[in-house]
Design an enzyme around this catalytic site. Structure first.
Site, PDB file in Angstrom:
ATOM      1  N   ASP A 251       0.871  -1.174   0.000  1.00 19.60           N
ATOM      2  CA  ASP A 251       0.000   0.000   0.000  1.00 19.60           C
ATOM      3  C   ASP A 251       0.910   1.227   0.000  1.00 19.60           C
ATOM      4  O   ASP A 251       2.063   1.177   0.444  1.00 19.60           O
ATOM      5  CB  ASP A 251      -0.996   0.000   1.158  1.00 19.60           C
ATOM      6  CG  ASP A 251      -2.175   0.935   0.852  1.00 19.60           C
ATOM      7  OD1 ASP A 251      -2.080   1.707  -0.132  1.00 19.60           O
ATOM      8  OD2 ASP A 251      -3.182   0.909   1.577  1.00 19.60           O
TER       9      ASP A 251
HETATM   10  C1  BGC Z   1      -4.920   3.445  -0.334  1.00 18.82           C
HETATM   11  C2  BGC Z   1      -5.119   2.450  -1.448  1.00 18.82           C
HETATM   12  C3  BGC Z   1      -4.996   3.132  -2.782  1.00 18.82           C
HETATM   13  C4  BGC Z   1      -3.647   3.840  -2.865  1.00 18.82           C
HETATM   14  C5  BGC Z   1      -3.449   4.590  -4.170  1.00 18.82           C
HETATM   15  C6  BGC Z   1      -3.608   4.183  -0.516  1.00 18.82           C
HETATM   16  O1  BGC Z   1      -3.446   5.156   0.485  1.00 18.82           O
HETATM   17  O2  BGC Z   1      -4.937   2.791   0.911  1.00 18.82           O
HETATM   18  O3  BGC Z   1      -6.371   1.849  -1.345  1.00 18.82           O
HETATM   19  O4  BGC Z   1      -5.150   2.207  -3.815  1.00 18.82           O
HETATM   20  O5  BGC Z   1      -3.548   4.755  -1.791  1.00 18.82           O
HETATM   21  O6  BGC Z   1      -4.274   5.689  -4.242  1.00 18.82           O
END
Ligand code: BGC
Length: 706
Positions: A251
């Site tokens: 993530d």
């Molecule tokens: C979120 C993800 C997301 C990623 C890209 C992260 O902070 O938890 O779900 O896909 O950002 O935007």
């Protein structure tokens, strides 16, 4: 002549062994790894600039472009701004879950896949399948509710639909990311059985039944180790127990030190090189703390997925054209199916158009109706309208629709008292409910006051909830005549609630969550820090968080104790015999359904269940038949019953259909932490067909032999 040359595409010689589609995938992946230099391999481990897996021009490997979802394709520019590309914004995951309609979710997955292909996106960051544990979680709206079986079935449908278009899916957030406040430091403390029975099944389902290409880690630590460093999670469970062959993406910014990330099992670090930056990897390789074999394994997993979906190599199928009208119909269908009618005193609804001429609509959210919560999952809606516009359109010509944000004038109060119906919109805008912070359980005081005053002035008051989960309904429910949970509806926002109120279709959505009568009843009440969550309500994504609080030491965290264990949602209410305000699986209709002729054949370790479902009312409508199973005298504590099947069935008045389910040993099993495996005990099991988790229509007990 090569295929690529025939299509006029500049490409390397397709005789390169990794390009040959006739060869087994694993051989092709090996060959591609062998063809890459060490620098190229290290480059593939980190994303950027922009949301991409880097291109390797020497081998004609394109940049693999990724984009947020999962509620549609969220197009961004290289600089991270929203792009002005028109894509479809689908209803919130919670609304999709309320439909209990797997074929519909599969069609939505396919529609999103087609939009990805048409816009050059190869990897969609979804589905989101974290379990609804507390109503406060800011991201609940993008998830599929409290039940692991329901979430798993829907996620499998979504993933199969998406990946059939040649687009990789990335299921997220693995694992136990069930609240948002201070999310980089909240350490989810969860026992193994609870993880396996509640928080893992949806992930396991998409790995084993949908062949998902990718898994995204979670921001939080799990049992003291950050998910992106967690070898038990990413290697022992995901790869060894479940046989996952795709790649793990971190993530965003949730990686810390190099060696734990390499060993833990992340293959691709996003969005930029930090822990897996080339100089850091080189230094560890040099020191011998990381090996080239480990790097190769990561690259191989990325390569394998890209080859499998046709993103690398020749023979990428042509993108199917996007039929905007079909996607529009799909959004409206999903929005209609997702609405849940929770209360309908004395059949106030459906409203009679002839008799309903003076309508008062109340609340700020009625004029500025949010189409999604905030954060990554929010996909710009181009067709969304306000609830006022929705109701005006549905009421038809000649109806007088007045809107007031508050009942703060004599005129507003008089209009409200004189109206044929009053509709109050209440819930949370995207600034309050969304990613990187939690939201309150209680509605805002002004909304509660508005509902109370409106229902005192006019007994024909309907409340429409616009939020991604449960809220504190008890304090204001009694005087309200009708209540609709409308979630967030994406491009369906402002188009379907009026139709429901005027009876243009029969409501068929069912709650994918339990709504507690009071917070004091909630399973996680003792293990959720409301005060801290309110103090930390500011929305802070990682770079902003670090700017404010400094770099996070990966060992600095606070515990979130999942002390309720497997007793989440209805499992808790049933085990403790507490009546929720609205139970899981509940939803009213404008018609009625009868269940009869339950037959259960139990032989050769297969249980076949059939029941007749009849529409006993006067209107065409759909019922969600639910199948619950519970061990009668379990040797370990188990929920009295658990969802193991469901079917959304639409019937005309008087029509009967036989609905069938099949269960096997796995459906009766529990996770035994002693043997670290699933176990099905011999004994009696109660099998119920039900209209909700609290409305068991027919039950039989069967014996499962040794
Ligand atoms: C979120 C993800 C997301 C990623 C890209 C992260 O902070 O938890 O779900 O896909 O950002 O935007």
């Amino acid at each position: 002549m090569t295929l690529a040359a025939l299509c006029g595409v500049a490409a390397p010689d397709v005789t390169a062994p990794w390009e040959d589609p006739a060869r087994p995938l694993s051989e092709r992946a090996d060959a591609l790894v062998a063809a890459l230099t060490r620098d190229e391999k290290i480059a593939l481990l980190t994303g950027g600039p922009g949301p991409v897996i880097k291109a390797i021009p020497r081998l004609h490997l394109p940049a693999v472009r990724m984009s947020d979802g999962p509620l549609g394709l969220k197009m961004k520019t290289e600089a991270g701004q929203l792009a002005s590309v028109r894509t479809t914004s689908f209803p919130a995951g919670m609304a999709l879950a309320a439909s209990f309609d797997v074929p519909l979710i599969q069609e939505i997955g396919a529609a999103i896949g087609r939009e990805c292909r048409a816009n050059g996106v190869d990897l969609l960051l979804g589905p989101s399948v974290n379990i609804y544990r507390v109503p406060q979680c800011g991201r609940n709206y993008e998830y599929f509710g409290e039940d692991p079986y329901l979430a798993g079935e829907l996620a499998v449908g979504y993933t199969l639909g998406l990946q059939a278009q040649g687009v990789m899916a990335s299921v997220k957030h693995f694992a136990a990311n069930n609240q948002e406040y201070d999310r980089y430091r909240g350490n989810s403390v969860v026992d193994e059985r609870t993880l396996q029975e509640i928080y893992f099944p949806a992930f396991r389902a998409v790995v084993q039944r949908a062949g998902i290409a990718s898994v995204m880690t979670a921001h939080n630590p799990l049992n003291g180790i950050h998910c992106s460093d967690n070898g038990w999670l990413l290697t022992d469970v995901l790869r060894q127990q479940w046989g996952f062959e795709g790649f793990v993406v971190s993530d965003w910014y949730s990686t810390y030190e190099t060696v734990p990330v390499v060993k833990g099992g992340v293959d691709l670090e996003m969005p930029i090189a930090r822990a897996l930056a080339a100089p850091r990897i080189e230094a560890e390789l040099h020191a011998g703390t990381v090996t080239e074999v480990e790097i190769d394994a990561k690259v191989r997993r990325i390569a394998r997925a890209c080859l499998q979906l046709g993103i690398y190599g020749p023979g990428r199928s042509t993108a199917a054209p996007v039929d905007a009208a079909t996607h529009r119909q799909l959004v409206l269908r999903a929005a209609r199916e997702g609405l849940v009618l929770l209360k309908n005193r004395a059949h106030l609804l459906p409203l009679d158009r002839q008799q309903t001429r003076r309508i008062v609509v109340l609340g700020e959210l009625a004029a500025q109706t949010p189409y999604h919560g905030g954060g990554a999952a929010s996909v710009p809606a181009h067709e969304s309208r306000s609830l006022v516009a929705d109701i005006s359109a549905a009421a038809g010509a000649g109806a007088q629709v007045r809107h007031f944000t508050a009942l703060d004038s004599a005129d507003a109060s008089q209009q409200c008292a004189d109206a044929d119906v009053v509709v109050v919109a209440a819930g949370f805008p995207a600034a309050i409910e969304g990613e990187a912070h939690d939201r309150p359980f209680d509605l805002l005081p002004a909304q509660v006051e508005l509902i109370r005053r409106a229902s005192t002035l006019n007994p024909r008051t309907v409340v429409v909830l616009v939020t991604g989960g449960g809220v504190n309904i008890s304090p204001w429910l009694e005087p309200v005549a009708a209540l609709v949970h409308a979630w967030y509806l994406g491009d369906g926002c402002g188009h379907v609630v009026g139709e429901l109120l005027f009876g243009d279709f029969c409501p068929s959505g069912r709650l994918p969550i339990s709504i507690e009568r009071t917070w004091a009843d909630a399973p996680a009440r003792a293990n959720y820090d409301t005060m801290r969550s309110e103090q930390l309500a500011e929305r802070l994504f990682k770079p902003a968080y670090e700017a404010k609080y400094g770099k996070i030491d990966p060992r600095d965290f606070f515990p979130i104790n999942y002390a309720e264990g497997i007793f989440v949602g209805y499992r808790h209410y049933d085990a403790k015999d507490i009546a929720p305000l609205f139970p899981f699986g509940f939803g009213l209709s404008y018609t009625t359904f009868g269940y009869s002729n339950l037959t259960i054949a139990n032989r050769d370790r297969q249980i076949d269940i059939s029941v007749d479902l009849t529409n006993t009312g006067a209107r065409t409508g759909a019922e969600v038949v639910q199948l619950y199973v519970g061990a009668v005298q379990p040797r370990v504590p188990r929920p009295p019953r658990e969802l193991k099947g469901f079917a959304r069935i639409e019937l005309q008045p008087g029509q009967t259909r036989r609905v069938s389910f099949m269960l096997g040993a796995d459906d009766l099993a529990f996770f035994d932490p002693k043997s670290h495996g699933w176990r099905t005990d011999a004994g009696d099991y109660a099998i119920s067909v039900a209209a909700s988790s609290r409305d068991l229509r027919l039950t039989r007990t069967i014996h499962w032999p040794q």
